[in-house]
Design a protein around this motif. Structure first.
Motif, short mmCIF file in Angstrom:
data_model
loop_
_atom_site.label_atom_id
_atom_site.label_comp_id
_atom_site.label_asym_id
_atom_site.label_seq_id
_atom_site.Cartn_x
_atom_site.Cartn_y
_atom_site.Cartn_z
N ILE A 214 0.84 -1.19 0.00
CA ILE A 214 0.00 0.00 0.00
C ILE A 214 0.88 1.24 0.00
N LEU A 215 0.55 2.21 -0.83
CA LEU A 215 1.29 3.46 -0.84
C LEU A 215 0.95 4.25 0.42
N PRO A 216 1.94 4.92 1.02
CA PRO A 216 1.69 5.66 2.26
C PRO A 216 0.58 6.70 2.14
N GLU A 217 0.48 7.32 0.95
CA GLU A 217 -0.54 8.36 0.78
C GLU A 217 -1.96 7.80 0.75
N LYS A 218 -2.09 6.49 0.62
CA LYS A 218 -3.42 5.87 0.66
C LYS A 218 -3.87 5.60 2.10
N ILE A 219 -2.95 5.69 3.03
CA ILE A 219 -3.27 5.45 4.44
C ILE A 219 -3.87 6.71 5.05
N TYR A 220 -5.05 6.60 5.64
CA TYR A 220 -5.67 7.76 6.27
C TYR A 220 -4.77 8.23 7.42
N THR A 221 -4.37 9.51 7.36
CA THR A 221 -3.37 10.01 8.29
C THR A 221 -3.81 11.33 8.91
N LYS A 222 -3.83 11.37 10.22
CA LYS A 222 -4.13 12.59 10.98
C LYS A 222 -3.06 12.74 12.06
N GLY A 223 -2.43 13.90 12.11
CA GLY A 223 -1.35 14.12 13.05
C GLY A 223 -1.83 14.69 14.38
N ILE A 224 -0.90 15.36 15.09
CA ILE A 224 -1.18 15.77 16.47
C ILE A 224 -1.30 17.27 16.66
N ARG A 225 -1.28 18.05 15.59
CA ARG A 225 -1.34 19.51 15.74
C ARG A 225 -2.57 19.97 16.51
N SER A 226 -3.69 19.27 16.34
CA SER A 226 -4.94 19.71 16.97
C SER A 226 -5.08 19.21 18.41
N VAL A 227 -4.14 18.38 18.88
CA VAL A 227 -4.21 17.88 20.25
C VAL A 227 -3.73 18.97 21.21
#
Length: 418
Positions: A214-227
């Motif tokens: 699987i290509l990394p860009e296909k993985i749903y990704t949300k970081g920690i900026r909003s935490v």
């Protein structure tokens, strides 16, 4: 064994020092001396370790065209020109050892095929988890297992930030500046704090554990900026801790669920005790059960340890590679989870009923609703859902955000547990 080293930054320098320090011990184990013949650098004038004296080159072909060099060790980082150098090395019949997660995550499938065609090894233990052994265990020690699930903390920068936010009660931006000053975060921290680095590593693990590319860009990704520090405080009140989790599993229909997302994990979860810059990976196999790999996920010597071990495995003819098939990816909207939602809304009657009404219309039931505080004419509201369909949660959040009474949706965090 003659080595061509591409890159003399943090990891490359560690490789040089480790081979110098442990060379005699390594020679006893593999029955042959490892010699670094040439080292490729970008800047010939930069001050280097004295151990590199007489070996420096600015020309990649001094390594790639040298028939005496058996193994090319690529520790340059970034996708280009590393990819082109690895391809040429493999075609020249040279074994390749790399720590490059960008290259392996995106191009691993084609590079493994190329290595197989040219009857050479492509080894990349250091591409995931730095000094933590995970690639080799997945392909050897756990090879008899059917792997069901992988979840882990795969990025030391984000783990350090979340740990400091919890322990010192600071907000994200304050801790990020500290992490940059300490060298734990880059000047541009996007890859780390947005979760992209973890997604690349997760893509590599999916290939190894599930035989799914699987290509990394296909993985749903949300970081920690909003935490925020408020989210971490509320998690503590719930008996949880916030971590950036990379998660993957195979369902009964052979579909791959894969995502990177902030998660409130329970205090009894083994990952809860993984703090600072440390990484950890939990692997669940049908025979072995759940096993955990823990250690320093980056750094000069831990990463160099993984690189040099791969060099030794070239001599031992251990090949960590095989073909894989493209993943049938489960859309993120079809996954399920509990969700923590923190929002700011007008502090007046009827607002809460509108919010809960939207959630109810989407079939989302609430475990708890708490008004945490009032500031002027607005209130901070925290909602915890029961297990819900992610797509329905997203739809509800869009509608809630459009309510004129709602000022902002501040945080959305997955919550561990049934």
């Amino acid at each position: 064994m003659k080595i061509g080293l591409m890159g003399l930054g943090t990891v490359g320098t560690g490789v040089v020092h480790l081979i110098n320090q442990n060379g005699k011990n390594i020679e006893k184990k593999i029955g042959e001396k490892i010699e670094i013949k040439k080292i490729l650098v970008k800047d010939l004038n930069k001050k280097r370790t004295p151990l590199a004296e007489g070996k420096i080159t600015f020309n990649a072909d001094d390594i790639l065209e040298d028939e005496e060099i058996d193994v090319v060790v690529e520790v340059m980082g970034k996708e280009h020109p590393a990819l082109e150098y690895i391809i040429k090395a493999l075609k020249k019949g040279k074994h390749v050892v790399t720590a490059n997660k960008e290259v392996i995550a995106v191009h691993g499938k084609e590079l493994i095929k190329l290595a197989t065609e040219n009857k050479v090894s492509l080894l990349y233990e250091a591409s995931v988890g730095g000094g933590i052994p995970i690639i080799r265990p997945l392909k050897q020690c756990l090879a008899a297992n059917k792997i069901y699930e992988i979840k882990g903390i795969l990025n030391g920068t984000t783990n350090y930030i979340l740990t400091e936010m919890k322990e010192k009660g600071l907000d994200f931006e304050e801790v990020l500046k500290d992490a940059q000053q300490r060298g734990y975060a880059e000047a541009d921290p996007t890859d780390d704090v947005e979760g992209f680095d973890a997604a690349r590593k997760l893509a590599i693990l999916c290939t190894l554990a599930f035989n799914k590319f699987i290509l990394p860009e296909k993985i749903y990704t949300k970081g920690i900026r909003s935490v925020s520090k408020s989210d971490i405080k509320y998690a503590e009140e719930l008996g949880h801790n916030v971590k950036l989790i990379a998660y993957a599993k195979i369902d009964e229909e052979d579909r791959l669920e894969a995502w990177v997302h902030p998660v409130m994990i329970k205090k009894d979860n083994p990952l809860n005790g993984v703090n600072g810059v440390f990484n950890a990976i939990l692997v669940d196999g049908n025979a072995v059960g759940e096993v955990m790999f823990y250690g320093q996920g980056a750094g000069m010597m831990p990463t160099a340890s993984a690189v040099v071990a791969d060099i030794m495995d070239v001599k031992n003819h251990i090949v960590i590679q095989n073909g894989c098939e493209d993943a049938d990816l489960l859309p993120i909207v079809d996954t399920v989870s509990k969700y923590y939602i923190r929002l700011i809304a007008l502090d007046k009657s009827g607002v809460m009923s509108k919010i809960t009404g939207i959630l109810g219309d989407k079939g989302i039931s609430l475990l708890s609703v708490v008004q945490k505080g009032v500031l002027g004419d607005t209130a901070e509201i925290v909602l915890i859902t029961h297990i819900a369909n992610t797509g329905k949660v997203f739809e509800a959040l869009d509608e809630i955000q459009n309510l004129k009474e709602v000022k902002s949706i501040e945080s959305v965090i997955r919550v561990e547990g049934e």
